[in-house]
Every structure is written in C-alpha cells, then in structure tokens.
Design an enzyme around this catalytic site. Structure first.
Site, PDB file in Angstrom:
ATOM      1  N   SER A   1       6.584   0.005  10.036  1.00 28.23           N
ATOM      2  CA  SER A   1       5.227   0.053   9.482  1.00 28.23           C
ATOM      3  C   SER A   1       4.971   1.420   8.879  1.00 28.23           C
ATOM      4  O   SER A   1       5.478   2.430   9.380  1.00 28.23           O
ATOM      5  CB  SER A   1       4.208  -0.202  10.606  1.00 28.23           C
ATOM      6  OG  SER A   1       2.913   0.192  10.197  1.00 28.23           O
TER       7      SER A   1
ATOM      8  N   ARG B   1       2.359   2.949   9.172  1.00 30.23           N
ATOM      9  CA  ARG B   1       1.584   3.729  10.144  1.00 30.23           C
ATOM     10  C   ARG B   1       2.460   4.350  11.230  1.00 30.23           C
ATOM     11  O   ARG B   1       1.987   5.224  11.963  1.00 30.23           O
ATOM     12  CB  ARG B   1       0.496   2.862  10.782  1.00 30.23           C
ATOM     13  CG  ARG B   1      -0.672   2.565   9.837  1.00 30.23           C
ATOM     14  CD  ARG B   1      -1.844   1.932  10.563  1.00 30.23           C
ATOM     15  NE  ARG B   1      -3.022   1.834   9.733  1.00 30.23           N
ATOM     16  CZ  ARG B   1      -3.355   0.777   8.982  1.00 30.23           C
ATOM     17  NH1 ARG B   1      -2.578  -0.281   8.969  1.00 30.23           N
ATOM     18  NH2 ARG B   1      -4.464   0.781   8.255  1.00 30.23           N
TER      19      ARG B   1
ATOM     20  N   HIS C   1       9.229  -3.248   3.467  1.00 32.67           N
ATOM     21  CA  HIS C   1       8.905  -3.514   2.055  1.00 32.67           C
ATOM     22  C   HIS C   1      10.173  -3.848   1.272  1.00 32.67           C
ATOM     23  O   HIS C   1      10.186  -4.758   0.443  1.00 32.67           O
ATOM     24  CB  HIS C   1       8.254  -2.278   1.428  1.00 32.67           C
ATOM     25  CG  HIS C   1       6.942  -1.889   2.041  1.00 32.67           C
ATOM     26  ND1 HIS C   1       6.744  -0.694   2.688  1.00 32.67           N
ATOM     27  CD2 HIS C   1       5.761  -2.530   2.092  1.00 32.67           C
ATOM     28  CE1 HIS C   1       5.504  -0.609   3.104  1.00 32.67           C
ATOM     29  NE2 HIS C   1       4.874  -1.712   2.766  1.00 32.67           N
TER      30      HIS C   1
ATOM     31  N   LYS D   1       5.015 -10.088   9.299  1.00 31.61           N
ATOM     32  CA  LYS D   1       4.453  -9.110  10.237  1.00 31.61           C
ATOM     33  C   LYS D   1       2.926  -9.198  10.220  1.00 31.61           C
ATOM     34  O   LYS D   1       2.268  -9.051  11.242  1.00 31.61           O
ATOM     35  CB  LYS D   1       4.901  -7.701   9.856  1.00 31.61           C
ATOM     36  CG  LYS D   1       4.029  -6.635  10.458  1.00 31.61           C
ATOM     37  CD  LYS D   1       4.741  -5.356  10.680  1.00 31.61           C
ATOM     38  CE  LYS D   1       3.857  -4.351  11.357  1.00 31.61           C
ATOM     39  NZ  LYS D   1       2.719  -3.963  10.520  1.00 31.61           N
ATOM     40  N   ASP D   2       2.361  -9.406   9.015  1.00 29.99           N
ATOM     41  CA  ASP D   2       0.911  -9.579   8.878  1.00 29.99           C
ATOM     42  C   ASP D   2       0.636 -11.083   8.792  1.00 29.99           C
ATOM     43  O   ASP D   2       0.232 -11.599   7.748  1.00 29.99           O
ATOM     44  CB  ASP D   2       0.419  -8.847   7.635  1.00 29.99           C
ATOM     45  CG  ASP D   2       0.641  -7.348   7.734  1.00 29.99           C
ATOM     46  OD1 ASP D   2      -0.284  -6.643   8.135  1.00 29.99           O
ATOM     47  OD2 ASP D   2       1.772  -6.886   7.459  1.00 29.99           O
TER      48      ASP D   2
ATOM     49  N   MET E   1       0.842  -1.206   0.000  1.00 29.43           N
ATOM     50  CA  MET E   1       0.000   0.000   0.000  1.00 29.43           C
ATOM     51  C   MET E   1       0.874   1.253   0.000  1.00 29.43           C
ATOM     52  O   MET E   1       0.404   2.345   0.327  1.00 29.43           O
ATOM     53  CB  MET E   1      -0.937  -0.012   1.205  1.00 29.43           C
ATOM     54  CG  MET E   1      -1.910  -1.185   1.155  1.00 29.43           C
ATOM     55  SD  MET E   1      -3.439  -0.901   2.034  1.00 29.43           S
ATOM     56  CE  MET E   1      -2.845  -0.637   3.689  1.00 29.43           C
TER      57      MET E   1
ATOM     58  N   LEU F   1       6.626   3.304   1.321  1.00 29.86           N
ATOM     59  CA  LEU F   1       7.552   2.167   1.420  1.00 29.86           C
ATOM     60  C   LEU F   1       8.636   2.403   2.470  1.00 29.86           C
ATOM     61  O   LEU F   1       9.148   3.516   2.621  1.00 29.86           O
ATOM     62  CB  LEU F   1       8.191   1.910   0.050  1.00 29.86           C
ATOM     63  CG  LEU F   1       7.192   1.577  -1.066  1.00 29.86           C
ATOM     64  CD1 LEU F   1       7.925   1.406  -2.397  1.00 29.86           C
ATOM     65  CD2 LEU F   1       6.374   0.334  -0.739  1.00 29.86           C
TER      66      LEU F   1
ATOM     67  N   GLY G   1       4.692 -10.335   4.014  1.00 31.27           N
ATOM     68  CA  GLY G   1       5.453 -10.211   5.261  1.00 31.27           C
ATOM     69  C   GLY G   1       4.833 -11.006   6.396  1.00 31.27           C
ATOM     70  O   GLY G   1       3.608 -11.045   6.558  1.00 31.27           O
TER      71      GLY G   1
HETATM   72  P1  AMP Z   1       1.487  -2.840   3.508  1.00 31.83           P
HETATM   73  O1  AMP Z   1       2.060  -1.863   2.541  1.00 31.83           O
HETATM   74  O2  AMP Z   1       1.543  -2.408   4.938  1.00 31.83           O
HETATM   75  O3  AMP Z   1       0.126  -3.377   3.071  1.00 31.83           O
HETATM   76  O4  AMP Z   1       2.455  -4.110   3.458  1.00 31.83           O
HETATM   77  C1  AMP Z   1       2.812  -4.723   2.239  1.00 31.83           C
HETATM   78  C2  AMP Z   1       3.582  -5.973   2.546  1.00 31.83           C
HETATM   79  O5  AMP Z   1       4.724  -5.632   3.311  1.00 31.83           O
HETATM   80  C3  AMP Z   1       2.781  -6.980   3.373  1.00 31.83           C
HETATM   81  O6  AMP Z   1       3.039  -8.297   2.887  1.00 31.83           O
HETATM   82  C4  AMP Z   1       3.341  -6.799   4.758  1.00 31.83           C
HETATM   83  O7  AMP Z   1       3.265  -7.968   5.550  1.00 31.83           O
HETATM   84  C5  AMP Z   1       4.784  -6.452   4.464  1.00 31.83           C
HETATM   85  N1  AMP Z   1       5.385  -5.718   5.572  1.00 31.83           N
HETATM   86  C6  AMP Z   1       4.904  -4.606   6.190  1.00 31.83           C
HETATM   87  N2  AMP Z   1       5.701  -4.255   7.226  1.00 31.83           N
HETATM   88  C7  AMP Z   1       6.710  -5.170   7.267  1.00 31.83           C
HETATM   89  C8  AMP Z   1       7.844  -5.350   8.100  1.00 31.83           C
HETATM   90  N3  AMP Z   1       8.121  -4.539   9.120  1.00 31.83           N
HETATM   91  N4  AMP Z   1       8.666  -6.398   7.844  1.00 31.83           N
HETATM   92  C9  AMP Z   1       8.406  -7.243   6.805  1.00 31.83           C
HETATM   93  N5  AMP Z   1       7.356  -7.127   5.980  1.00 31.83           N
HETATM   94  C10 AMP Z   1       6.509  -6.095   6.202  1.00 31.83           C
END
Ligand code: AMP
Length: 280
Positions: free
Chosen positions: A185, A187, A37, A149-150, A30, A33, A147
């Site tokens: 994150s 966020r 990511h 993390k999720d 999303m 970055l 990730g």
């Molecule tokens: P997002 O942009 O938050 O939707 O995350 C996109 C991808 O990045 C998802 O597969 C998340 O699990 C992964 N991700 C987010 N934060 C981390 C992190 N700290 N370490 C590893 N992967 C992450």
C-alpha cells in the site's frame, strides 16, 4: 510513454490510439506506485494494447480530518515506473484541471457504500465514484482495472457501471503482498519501522481465520472476535471494523461459507490500513 496533464492532450492522444485500432485500458491510481499498482498495469497490458494510467490524489475522497496533505507523492519515481512497465500514456492532472472552482455535480452509490469503509469515511465513496466517472468520461476506456485489495471500492464501481450503463468492462486484480504478508500500500511508507514490522499481524489474523474455517468453524461472530483480539494484542493497533461479507453483495453473513470475504480496517498508530481475504 506520453505524459500529459490536460484533458485536451489526453483526448487527442487517446483518440489517435483508438483510430489506430488500439483497445484502451485505464488504471486509476493515486500514485506513490508500488508492486500492487504494477500488477494492475500488467493485467491491463494483457487485456488491451494501449494502457492509460491516471495519477490523481483526489481531494474529494478525503474527509476534512483525513490524510490528504500527508498522502505520499512521488511523481518522478511514478513516471519512471510507468515508463518501465510499458504504460502508453500517463495522465497526471492538477486538482484545478479536474474540478472547476464551482463544481456541483457528484455521483453517489447509495447502497454498497454505506457499510464498512463508508460507515467510517463519510463522503469517501462519493468522491471515488465521482472521480472515476470523470476519468471514464475523459478517457473512455474499453476496460478499467481495479484491485481486490479495495474490495468494497471495486464492488461499488461495478455497481455504478451497471446502473449508469457506462460502457467499460471492469477487471479486478488480486492483492499483492509484501514478503511478510502485509498488503502492499502507498500508506505503508507512513508506518514507522516498529509499526511496519508489527503490521504483519493484520494478514496473520486473516490467515488464522481462514485456517479456523478450514478446521470447521462457521460462526462469523467468533471468527470476527478472534481477528480483533489478535490484532489488538499489538500496542497502538485498533480495529475500526472487521466484517464477514458476501463477496458480491457486501452483505454481512452470520455463517461462513465460500464466496465470503473477511475484511478489516485497522488503525496502526496514526495510519489506516485495510485488507481482506476470500474464503474460497
Ligand atoms: P490507490 O493508488 O491506492 O488508490 O490504488 C489504485 C489501485 O490500485 C486501486 O484499484 C487499488 O485497489 C489497487 N491496489 C492498491 N494496492 C494494491 C495491492 N496491494 N494489490 C493489488 N492492487 C492494489
């Protein structure tokens, strides 16, 4: 790096890469970055020769009272990071490209998505599985990287791919953390300075739980209570859930053992943060 916003251009370029003999990977994000990511891009680069990154803040996975409008967006920085990281193609569609005004078909996982974040974010995982299915259909990657993390999201995507026979290999990448332990994150930048400093308590509480396990504690209830009390010692921090779950099935366990995850969702002020650690 090729940067496209339309599905036709995406398909044209990915088809050409495939004809040239490349293996295609997809990293859905999303945007906004960060190092987390980037570590996924790295995993994708090692396992494929043509890395596609999607950046799409998916309206379907945000509830009406959630932070869709407030979600951080940094398109120029994101493109620069992708370029630097050796991403072959960046796909950043507009919502109108992804969803027809009268779109009416969704993909729903009905078991793993019930608990944990799913219990607190109605419709969230339906939005995730729908958009990820669309991205898989659009890109048709050989592998896709998510990730740990999720952890719940990754388990749901694995289940979806299995149950719907989607021909893609799912790769899970470890959680990247800031130097004080907070999981990186998008966020995190919404946290004010003081809350950001105190947010390190989340990882500290999880680490302390793993330490208790190493010293012999096996009672999941006691471990969960300890995690809550540590985190909620911080003013304006409240635990939405803390769970001890089997890493594969996400089923709650009462006794700790290996292959169990300790997973939390915390409201730190008005920002919702999630994290998990594995009991090896
Ligand atoms: P997002 O942009 O938050 O939707 O995350 C996109 C991808 O990045 C998802 O597969 C998340 O699990 C992964 N991700 C987010 N934060 C981390 C992190 N700290 N370490 C590893 N992967 C992450």
């Amino acid at each position: 790096m090729i940067q496209v916003a339309s599905i036709d251009e995406l398909r044209h370029n990915v088809d050409a890469a495939r004809k040239d003999g490349h293996t295609i990977s997809l990293v859905p994000t999303m945007g906004c970055l960060h190092r987390g990511h980037r570590s996924l891009f790295d995993v994708a680069r090692r396992q494929s020769s043509f890395v596609v990154v999607s950046i799409f803040v998916n309206p379907l996975q945000f509830g009406p009272t959630e932070d869709f409008d407030r979600y951080p967006r940094t398109p120029e920085d994101d493109a620069a990071i992708c370029r630097k990281e050796g991403v072959a193609l960046l796909f950043a569609p507009e919502p109108e490209t992804m969803y027809a005004p009268d779109h009416s078909v969704v993909v729903e996982e009905t078991s793993l998505s019930r608990g944990l974040c799913g219990a607190h974010r109605s419709g969230h995982f339906r939005g995730v599985t729908t958009v990820v299915t669309k991205l898989f259909n659009i890109v048709q990657p050989d592998i896709a990287v998510f990730g740990q993390k999720d952890a719940q999201q990754t388990a749901i995507i694995r289940r979806m791919v299995r149950d719907l026979n989607i021909p893609v290999r799912i790769v899970a990448a470890p959680t990247i953390r800031e130097s004080d332990g907070l999981a990186t994150s998008s966020r995190n930048c919404l946290l004010d300075h003081d809350t950001r400093r105190r947010a390190t308590v989340i990882h500290q509480a999880l680490r302390a739980a793993v330490e208790s396990y190493r010293r012999g504690e096996r009672d999941a209830g006691r471990i969960r209570r300890d995690i809550v009390s540590r985190i909620e010692e911080q003013p304006s921090f409240s635990v939405e859930y803390v769970a001890a779950i089997d890493a594969g099935t996400l089923e709650p366990v009462s006794r700790l053992r290996s292959n169990v995850l300790l997973a939390v969702a915390v409201r730190a002020g008005n920002v919702r943060l999630i994290d998990n650690v594995s009991i090896a």
